[in-house]
Design an enzyme around this catalytic site. Structure first.
Site, PDB file in Angstrom:
ATOM      1  N   SER A 111      39.179  35.266  38.004  1.00  0.00           N
ATOM      2  CA  SER A 111      37.780  34.995  37.719  1.00  0.00           C
ATOM      3  C   SER A 111      36.894  35.572  38.821  1.00  0.00           C
ATOM      4  O   SER A 111      36.895  36.782  39.034  1.00  0.00           O
ATOM      5  CB  SER A 111      37.590  33.481  37.530  1.00  0.00           C
ATOM      6  OG  SER A 111      36.341  33.200  36.946  1.00  0.00           O
ATOM      7  N   TRP A 112      36.129  34.750  39.533  1.00  0.00           N
ATOM      8  CA  TRP A 112      35.312  35.232  40.662  1.00  0.00           C
ATOM      9  C   TRP A 112      36.193  35.989  41.653  1.00  0.00           C
ATOM     10  O   TRP A 112      35.808  37.031  42.191  1.00  0.00           O
ATOM     11  CB  TRP A 112      34.642  34.046  41.340  1.00  0.00           C
ATOM     12  CG  TRP A 112      33.679  34.370  42.442  1.00  0.00           C
ATOM     13  CD1 TRP A 112      32.325  34.497  42.344  1.00  0.00           C
ATOM     14  CD2 TRP A 112      33.989  34.570  43.832  1.00  0.00           C
ATOM     15  NE1 TRP A 112      31.769  34.780  43.579  1.00  0.00           N
ATOM     16  CE2 TRP A 112      32.782  34.825  44.509  1.00  0.00           C
ATOM     17  CE3 TRP A 112      35.177  34.572  44.559  1.00  0.00           C
ATOM     18  CZ2 TRP A 112      32.720  35.067  45.886  1.00  0.00           C
ATOM     19  CZ3 TRP A 112      35.123  34.807  45.928  1.00  0.00           C
ATOM     20  CH2 TRP A 112      33.918  35.053  46.578  1.00  0.00           C
TER      21      TRP A 112
END
Length: 275
Positions: A111-112
């Site tokens: 994700s991030w």
């Protein structure tokens, strides 16, 4: 003369507080002193997630060393004094590897953290052997997820209210949630400034113009029912990265790495071992 039995390997992580570039970070290392021959895996976590959230994965990937750290204001890392960006945190990761005597790593981000993994591989290509990008995008050139999931993701109650998380788990993450039930119990809520600075670090960031020059073997992993990062973002990454393959866990949501741990580990091991 009978040979001595080999000592049992431990999966207990070693935690330390490290000051790098003026930032104090909590660092976790698994199996660094066990004589393993495979390159360590440098792991970048999702936004607001402390390293305990990924501990089950780190423990099961027991054939190689594993290193990760809490971002400033997350988990055991103190609040950041000043904002940071992907360039600065990639430099911090590089300096950490030097401190622990690591020359080359495989890199994975979720994700991030997938954006951080891309940036690290582009900024420090000589450090990187293979790359794994899970449930992530090329930055601002992304196809956004379900608005209901995104709005609930922005609500801090998902970190501090187990009832809220339980009620909205399916909306937030999508897909089958088998095996991911213990996830919330491993999360330490980030500080407000820690979470804010993580968000700001990627404002306006994109890897898209540079990915065609990324020459590392890359595995892109996506959940087919991810409500936060739709699978089409994996198609975009595969198109942009020359030496990439895409693996989709059809009934997986944003947390497929936990809910489909065995399936995920099989794909990851095959990629890291060059299969």
């Amino acid at each position: 003369m009978a040979s001595k039995p080999k000592p049992a390997l431990t999966t207990e992580p070693e935690f330390s507080m490290e000051v790098v570039d003026g930032r104090t970070l909590r660092v976790g290392r698994w199996r660094f002193d066990e004589g393993l021959t495979k390159p360590p895996l440098l792991f970048f976590n999702g936004i607001g997630a402390n390293m305990e959230a990924v501990a089950p994965f780190a423990e099961m990937l027991d054939e190689r060393p594993f290193i990760t750290f809490d971002m400033p204001g997350v988990g055991g890392s103190p609040d950041p004094k000043v904002p940071y960006n992907a360039f600065l945190m990639a430099r911090v990761a590089d300096l950490l590897l030097k401190r622990f005597g690591v020359e080359q790593v495989d890199v994975m981000g979720v994700s991030w953290g997938g954006a951080m993994a891309q940036h690290f591989a582009l900024q420090h290509p000589g450090r990187v052997n293979r790359l794994i990008l899970a449930a992530t995008t090329a930055g601002m050139f992304m196809v956004p997820g379900n608005i209901k999931a995104l709005s609930k993701m922005a609500d801090p109650r998902r970190y501090i209210d187990p009832g809220y998380m339980e009620k909205h788990f399916a909306t937030l993450y999508g897909g089958s949630t088998k095996g991911a039930g213990g996830h919330t119990g491993r999360i330490t809520p980030p500080s407000k400034i820690g979470y804010l600075y993580q968000l700001l670090a990627m404002i306006g960031w994109t890897s898209a113009p540079f990915l065609p020059f990324l020459d590392k073997p890359t595995l892109i992993m996506m959940g087919g029912d991810d409500q936060i990062v739709p699978v089409i973002n994996g198609d975009i990454l595969k198109t942009l990265i020359p030496n990439a393959q895409l693996s989709v866990i059809e009934d997986g949501g944003h947390l497929f790495l936990l809910s489909h741990l065995d399936e995920s580990l099989a794909a990851i091991r095959a990629h890291l071992d060059g299969a």
